[in-house]
Design a protein around this motif. Structure first.
Motif, mmCIF file in Angstrom:
data_model
loop_
_atom_site.group_PDB
_atom_site.id
_atom_site.type_symbol
_atom_site.label_atom_id
_atom_site.label_comp_id
_atom_site.label_asym_id
_atom_site.label_seq_id
_atom_site.Cartn_x
_atom_site.Cartn_y
_atom_site.Cartn_z
ATOM 1 N N LEU A 334 40.745 29.276 30.992
ATOM 2 C CA LEU A 334 40.310 29.351 32.394
ATOM 3 C C LEU A 334 41.353 30.023 33.284
ATOM 4 O O LEU A 334 41.408 29.799 34.485
ATOM 5 N N ARG A 335 42.168 30.883 32.687
ATOM 6 C CA ARG A 335 43.233 31.515 33.466
ATOM 7 C C ARG A 335 42.663 32.448 34.531
ATOM 8 O O ARG A 335 43.206 32.552 35.623
ATOM 9 N N GLY A 336 41.591 33.171 34.208
ATOM 10 C CA GLY A 336 41.025 34.120 35.157
ATOM 11 C C GLY A 336 40.471 33.443 36.398
ATOM 12 O O GLY A 336 40.706 33.888 37.524
ATOM 13 N N GLY A 337 39.723 32.355 36.223
ATOM 14 C CA GLY A 337 39.168 31.628 37.356
ATOM 15 C C GLY A 337 40.250 31.050 38.237
ATOM 16 O O GLY A 337 40.171 31.094 39.469
ATOM 17 N N ARG A 338 41.280 30.503 37.608
ATOM 18 C CA ARG A 338 42.379 29.925 38.388
ATOM 19 C C ARG A 338 43.159 31.006 39.128
ATOM 20 O O ARG A 338 43.575 30.803 40.268
ATOM 21 N N LYS A 339 43.364 32.151 38.465
ATOM 22 C CA LYS A 339 44.104 33.237 39.097
ATOM 23 C C LYS A 339 43.359 33.763 40.317
ATOM 24 O O LYS A 339 43.961 34.021 41.376
ATOM 25 N N TYR A 340 42.043 33.936 40.193
ATOM 26 C CA TYR A 340 41.269 34.446 41.324
ATOM 27 C C TYR A 340 41.362 33.498 42.512
ATOM 28 O O TYR A 340 41.594 33.925 43.658
ATOM 29 N N ALA A 341 41.188 32.201 42.268
ATOM 30 C CA ALA A 341 41.256 31.226 43.362
ATOM 31 C C ALA A 341 42.657 31.169 43.965
ATOM 32 O O ALA A 341 42.817 31.059 45.193
ATOM 33 N N GLU A 342 43.667 31.267 43.123
ATOM 34 C CA GLU A 342 45.054 31.230 43.605
ATOM 35 C C GLU A 342 45.329 32.399 44.540
ATOM 36 O O GLU A 342 45.904 32.219 45.622
ATOM 37 N N GLU A 343 44.936 33.593 44.138
ATOM 38 C CA GLU A 343 45.178 34.763 44.986
ATOM 39 C C GLU A 343 44.340 34.712 46.253
ATOM 40 O O GLU A 343 44.786 35.163 47.317
ATOM 41 N N ALA A 344 43.128 34.186 46.159
ATOM 42 C CA ALA A 344 42.296 34.059 47.357
ATOM 43 C C ALA A 344 42.967 33.164 48.390
ATOM 44 O O ALA A 344 42.950 33.454 49.593
ATOM 45 N N ARG A 345 43.593 32.088 47.923
ATOM 46 C CA ARG A 345 44.273 31.183 48.848
ATOM 47 C C ARG A 345 45.538 31.819 49.413
ATOM 48 O O ARG A 345 45.850 31.658 50.599
ATOM 49 N N LEU A 346 46.263 32.547 48.573
ATOM 50 C CA LEU A 346 47.478 33.209 49.052
ATOM 51 C C LEU A 346 47.160 34.244 50.132
ATOM 52 O O LEU A 346 47.929 34.441 51.073
ATOM 53 N N LYS A 347 45.999 34.893 49.998
ATOM 54 C CA LYS A 347 45.589 35.908 50.965
ATOM 55 C C LYS A 347 44.795 35.307 52.119
ATOM 56 O O LYS A 347 44.320 36.042 52.994
#
Length: 470
Positions: A334-347
């Motif tokens: 589930l690395r892709g899903g977590r990465k997308y959400a992480e970057e969305a929050r950072l931005k």
């Protein structure tokens, strides 16, 4: 007083006429979406290439990288406003040579059975592993038998999916723990390996792989884990009832490597009114390696790509920015899903809605929603628009693994719900291939998703603010 009543009557008539006009406009737009999907669809061709030209797309593999490049190219050809790759580090596990196993009831008397290594398993010794077997139904049985009866043996988990449950994902959830945590739990009692009955409601000869975890088990104490087909699971169980001291042999050469860089593939149509508010639709681009991942989840990826194409083909100009996200590494991390959400929050990106397709390319029945009552009530009011297509199963419940990390209490999450009765015949097995997907069913799913995205974009969600952010 008469003037007030007249004014109220005129207002009511106007409101009714407006509602009828809106409903008619929505009905027409949905009809346009379905017409384009069924008469001029692209999803089946995209899936053909992913399945037959690229094949199984296990995270970290050459095939996964080829799928990234292919889908990026196809999204660019759609003329979207933005297409980009989002880097993400993913685990790399390789199966190695084809697994081999047999049941030995007496010296020289063997029967070959169908197995496959579970994803993430350690290998057997180079010469294989042969020892006695103890059959269990659950982790409670491990405790009951104890180390005295388990140590040095192979644990055979033989709890089937519960066939009387109409919701097959509920049946899957009721027994998948033995696959995911079976090796970790059996090792505590001195087991030297595990064999797990495939997560499959059908009797066949296809073993079904899937992710597993060793938890905090030290590397030197990790034991090899494999799945056995449902036919052979029954054969092994029957043989054990007649000869409890039989031996089981299996050999597998799988290996875990260092993490490698991969990508989520993202395409966007920028919103005309709320460009900084996002609607996401997606599936996972990776798959297991036994088949070509046509149902799980090539179908969800091409349906999600098709959503943006259908909106463009019907000349719909979305208010919000609509993204397709093809997530990497759902199957074993589930690395892709977590990465997308992480970057969305950072931005500080504001997501209002996310829809996932990860239940196969079968006939769509409706959606499940992870949301509050107010938003669900609005969504339920759209059911009559879907009823002409026999797609009006709307319920509150789960959404999808890859969009789950976006959950923040405000974003509405949804999952496409196709007919699931045949899904686990193919799930994680060698028969999950392109020929198992019906073109019309796949196209109906894409149109269904596009229709919901259109309605969410047009009417928004209940907790959405109205200011425009540029």
């Amino acid at each position: 007083m008469k003037k007030i009543f007249l004014l109220l009557a005129i207002t009511a008539i106007t409101a009714s006429a407006t509602a009828q006009k809106v409903n008619k406009a929505d009905s027409t737009q949905l009809r346009n979406i379905f017409d384009v999907a069924l008469l001029n669809g692209k999803s089946y061709d995209w899936l053909d290439y992913l399945s037959n030209e690229i094949g199984g797309r296990l995270s970290g593999s050459v095939q996964a990288d080829r799928a990234v490049r292919y889908t990026e190219k196809e999204l660019n050809e759609l003329g979207l406003d933005k297409v980009w790759l989002q880097p993400v580090m993913v685990p790399k596990w390789t199966r190695g040579f084809k697994e081999y196993a047999y049941i030995e009831t007496a010296p020289g008397r063997t029967s070959v059975v169908n197995i496959c290594a579970l994803g993430g398993s350690v290998p057997t010794p180079p010469t294989g592993l042969k020892t006695e077997v103890i059959e269990v139904q659950n982790f409670e049985d491990l405790e009951r038998f104890g180390r005295e009866q388990i140590e040095g043996k192979i644990v055979f988990y033989n709890r089937p999916m519960q066939a009387d449950l109409i919701q097959t994902f509920e049946a899957y959830g009721g027994c998948v723990d033995q696959r995911y945590a079976g090796a970790m739990e059996a090792a505590k009692y001195g087991a030297v390996g595990i064999v797990v009955r495939s997560m499959n409601l059908r009797q066949d000869d296809f073993p079904h792989t899937g992710s597993m975890s060793y938890g905090d088990t030290p590397p030197g104490q990790r034991i090899p884990a494999c799945a056995i087909s449902t036919n052979d699971a029954d054969y092994l169980s029957n043989a054990l009832s007649l000869k409890p001291d039989l031996k089981f042999y299996f050999k597998q050469s799988c290996q875990t490597h260092e993490d490698v860089e991969s990508y989520n593939v993202i395409g966007e149509i920028t919103g005309s009114v709320y460009p900084n508010k996002y609607i996401v639709v997606g599936g996972h681009l990776d798959s297991w390696d036994l088949g070509d991942g046509a149902h799980d989840d090539g179908a969800g990826c091409v349906q999600s790509m098709e959503v943006l194409r259908l909106l463009k083909q019907t000349n719909y100009k979305p208010k919000h920015s609509i993204r397709v996200v093809l997530f990497m590494n759902e199957e074993n991390g589930l690395r892709g899903g977590r990465k997308y959400a992480e970057e969305a929050r950072l931005k500080n990106e504001k997501h209002i809605f996310a829809l996932e397709s990860d239940a196969g390319g079968f006939t769509p029945r409706g959606f499940s929603f992870d949301t509050d009552d107010a938003n669900f009530k609005q969504i339920e009011s759209w059911k009559p628009l879907f009823k002409p297509y026999l797609i009006h199963f709307f319920e509150k419940g789960g959404s999808g693994a890859d969009i789950g990390p976006l959950k923040d209490g405000t974003v509405v999450l949804a999952g496409l719900r196709p007919d699931s009765q045949r899904y686990f015949d193919y799930h994680h097995a060698a028969n999950d291939t392109f020929d198992a997907v019906n073109k019309r069913e796949l196209e109906l799913g894409g149109a269904t998703m596009a229709s919901l995205v259109y309605l969410i974009d047009k009417y928004g969600i209940k907790n959405e603010t109205t200011e425009v952010k540029n």
